[in-house]
Enzyme design. Structure first.
Site, PDB file in Angstrom:
ATOM      1  CB  CYS A   9      -0.818   0.212   1.111  1.00  0.00           C
ATOM      2  SG  CYS A   9       0.021   0.445   3.006  1.00  0.00           S
ATOM      3  CG  ASN A  12       4.686  -1.723   4.721  1.00  0.00           C
ATOM      4  OD1 ASN A  12       6.068  -1.974   5.268  1.00  0.00           O
ATOM      5  ND2 ASN A  12       3.235  -2.067   4.948  1.00  0.00           N
ATOM      6  CB  CYS A  14      -3.351   1.656   6.847  1.00  0.00           C
ATOM      7  SG  CYS A  14      -2.803   2.918   8.618  1.00  0.00           S
ATOM      8  NE  ARG A  15      -4.538   1.307   1.700  1.00  0.00           N
ATOM      9  CZ  ARG A  15      -4.667   2.147   0.846  1.00  0.00           C
ATOM     10  NH1 ARG A  15      -5.492   2.370  -0.820  1.00  0.00           N
ATOM     11  NH2 ARG A  15      -3.741   2.903   0.252  1.00  0.00           N
ATOM     12  CB  SER A  16       0.350  -3.334   3.276  1.00  0.00           C
ATOM     13  OG  SER A  16       1.460  -2.134   3.670  1.00  0.00           O
ATOM     14  CG  ASP A 127      -5.834   5.722   2.706  1.00  0.00           C
ATOM     15  OD1 ASP A 127      -5.283   4.990   4.057  1.00  0.00           O
ATOM     16  OD2 ASP A 127      -4.363   5.985   2.758  1.00  0.00           O
TER      17      ASP A 127
END
Length: 163
Positions: A9, A12, A14-16, A127
């Site tokens: 993401c 690195n 939150c999402r990933s 996001d």
């Protein structure tokens, strides 16, 4: 040789890392822990060394996932050792494909939600960073749903490589 998957993401945090934790759990549940390696990175490096966003950690913990994480920036040299590079949105997909040293490396980059047959045309995982906890919870739901399809695809790819 292990099958290697890296989720990417922006920062690195939150999402990933969320996708990394969820997919690692799915890999372990499937009995593939020794055969599939899972990690994550960001397209940018401004959070390198930081832990995951506390909201990510909270959502993961509530759902029963581990969340030990340190942010890092994705490097073009990593393509050589990775089987799949999983982008969390179209911007990451484009950035990673531009970064790929070869056309074969660019083909390794896929959108996570492309593994969710119910996702429709919008394959981005939004996001959640600038929003509230509901965005992180929505992100987790999307990641969990797509992880089942990703695991199935990884199994097929692994089988094809051994034939």
């Amino acid at each position: 040789m292990a099958y290697r998957v890296c989720f990417v993401c922006t920062g690195n945090i939150c999402r990933s890392p969320m996708a990394e934790s969820v997919f690692r759990a799915r890999v372990e549940e499937a009995g593939l822990a020794g055969l599939v390696e899972v990690d994550s990175a960001g397209t940018g490096g401004w959070h390198e060394g930081d832990g995951a966003d506390p909201r990510t950690v909270s959502v993961l913990k509530t759902a029963g996932y581990d969340s030990d994480h340190a942010a890092r920036q994705f490097r073009a040299a990593w393509f050589a050792r990775l089987n799949l590079v999983i982008a969390l949105d179209a911007g990451h997909l484009k950035a990673l494909r531009r970064l790929a040293p070869t056309p074969q490396d660019a083909e390794k980059v896929r959108l996570l939600r492309s593994y969710d047959p119910a996702a429709g045309a919008d394959l981005d995982v939004p996001d959640p960073y600038y929003g509230g906890m509901d965005g992180f919870e929505e992100c987790l739901e999307m990641v969990e749903t797509a992880s089942a399809g990703l695991l199935a695809a990884v199994r097929v790819d692994m089988e094809e490589r051994t034939v």
